[in-house]
Design an enzyme around this catalytic site. Structure first.
Site, PDB file in Angstrom:
ATOM      1  N   CYS A  10       0.818  -1.222   0.000  1.00 37.36           N
ATOM      2  CA  CYS A  10       0.000   0.000   0.000  1.00 37.36           C
ATOM      3  C   CYS A  10       0.850   1.270   0.000  1.00 37.36           C
ATOM      4  CB  CYS A  10      -0.938   0.013   1.197  1.00 37.36           C
ATOM      5  SG  CYS A  10      -2.050  -1.383   1.213  1.00 37.36           S
TER       6      CYS A  10
ATOM      7  N   HIS B  74      -3.223   7.234   3.137  1.00 35.16           N
ATOM      8  CA  HIS B  74      -3.654   5.945   2.577  1.00 35.16           C
ATOM      9  C   HIS B  74      -5.031   5.620   3.155  1.00 35.16           C
ATOM     10  CE1 HIS B  74      -3.986   1.886   1.370  1.00 35.16           C
ATOM     11  NE2 HIS B  74      -3.684   1.360   2.534  1.00 35.16           N
TER      12      HIS B  74
ATOM     13  N   ASN C  51     -10.295   0.089   0.503  1.00 33.51           N
ATOM     14  CA  ASN C  51      -8.834   0.157   0.460  1.00 33.51           C
ATOM     15  C   ASN C  51      -8.369  -0.365  -0.903  1.00 33.51           C
ATOM     16  OD1 ASN C  51      -6.092  -0.284   0.699  1.00 33.51           O
ATOM     17  ND2 ASN C  51      -6.209  -1.224   2.726  1.00 33.51           N
TER      18      ASN C  51
END
Ligand code: UT7
Length: 328
Positions: free
Chosen positions: A115, A255, A285
């Site tokens: 990520c 994020h 996500n």
């Protein structure tokens, strides 16, 4: 001192049309809209069609970023693609994009930092530009996490979605552009978030497929604790290196993993809600692509523009973390 720096010339993003809502998950696993919304902030996410692949979305996001930057693909020197769900092990997804986008002169490689991948990739792109080795670099972060999500595991399946975001990095006046980066890794926490099989340790076999080892595994609570600490510390360091105070931040782009992690960061920096980019409710996500997608939406929606100071911060598998301070 040079009168230019590496900065962002244009942004782009691409998301699948198909929406998977919390109500859809209520029919698939033992969960509820209420649990998902209160624990994560996610209401829906996007998923790619079975016949699509990561490079399809990377290509679209890249084309949109080039268009906004008014850069011809033939003028690109390098394409960096951050992904943990490449079309295949090799050739790289960046090479597939290089061909389809018409970047005839560009080198191409993938970069793996889960990520945090976008932040690693823009940092590398800025270094390529500031060293003089490249003039224009296309950075694409693209992941189809639906391909490695176990839709029988309620602890993970509700969290993830598919998407891609991109930026073109090139020369900008020295008082704009990237002012600081912070990158880090703690490999001792690798087992908190990982994909067991499909690599050299456990190649694909009947055993690995039967054991559902080609799906992402995560210790949610451990990852959560790490995330809250790592994001705050990394953002603090990048602010200090850039010489910015909290009041200088026009937009924080974190994020998008959990609204509670984003809220912790917002409170830590004492920012009003309008100074924090949030897309998790719509997209879940989306791994490496979550930061550039949120940045692109903020730019296209007019929330930030030339001269604004943006701090991007993220964390992910590795474990890894990173932050970037950039003046648009
Ligand atoms: O990009 C980086 C990757 N990941 C992350 O950043 C994730 C970080 N972690 C998180 O966001 C949170 O830890 C989760 C959202 C994954 C989980 O939230 P939590 O508040 O930490 O829940 P938990 O794991 O402590 O689970 C609490 C309860 C458990 O039930 P029991 O044992 O208390 O009976 C879980 O089994 O919630 C249960 N649970 C669910 N219930 C309904 C877990 N997932 C679900 C679900 N629906 N989808």
């Amino acid at each position: 001192m040079a009168n230019w720096k590496a900065g962002i010339l244009g942004t782009g993003s691409a998301l699948p049309d198909q929406v998977l809502t919390n109500a859809d998950f209520e029919r698939m696993v033992d969960t509820s809209d209420e649990w998902i919304v209160t624990r994560t902030g996610i209401r829906e996410r996007r998923v790619a069609k079975p016949e699509e692949a990561t490079s399809d979305y990377a290509l679209l996001a890249g084309q949109r970023a080039l268009e906004r930057a008014a850069v011809d693909p033939a003028d690109l020197d390098l394409i960096l693609c951050a992904t943990v769900t490449p079309d295949m092990m090799f050739p790289s997804t960046a090479s597939l994009v290089q061909d389809r986008i018409g970047a005839k002169r560009a080198g191409a490689m993938d970069l793996s930092a889960a990520c945090t991948g976008f932040l690693y990739a823009v940092s590398a792109a800025a270094a390529f530009v500031e060293s003089g080795q490249c003039r224009r670099v296309l950075v694409v972060a693209a992941d189809l996490l639906s391909r490695i999500t176990d839709y029988t595991d309620r602890k993970t399946c509700v969290l993830f979605g598919d998407g891609a975001g991109a930026v073109v990095v090139g020369e900008v006046p020295a008082d704009h552009g990237f002012q600081a980066f912070d990158l880090g890794s703690d490999g001792s926490g690798g087992h908190y978030l990982y994909l067991p099989a499909g690599g050299s340790r456990q190649p694909a076999s009947e055993h690995s497929v039967g054991g559902r080892m080609h799906f992402l595994k995560m210790e949610g609570q451990e990852t959560f604790k790490f995330a809250v600490k790592a994001m705050a510390a990394s953002a603090e360091r990048v602010l200090a290196t850039a010489g910015w105070g909290r009041d200088d931040i026009d937009l924080l782009v974190p994020h998008q993993a959990n609204i509670r992690i984003i809220e912790a960061a917002r409170k830590r920096f004492d920012l009003p809600a309008e100074k924090v980019a949030v897309t998790i409710d719509k997209y879940g996500n989306t791994s490496a692509s979550s930061i550039p997608i949120a940045l692109d939406e903020a730019v296209r929606g007019g929330r930030v523009g030339p001269g604004d100071r943006v701090v991007m911060v993220g964390f992910g598998g590795g474990l890894t973390w990173g932050a970037a301070a950039v003046r648009l």
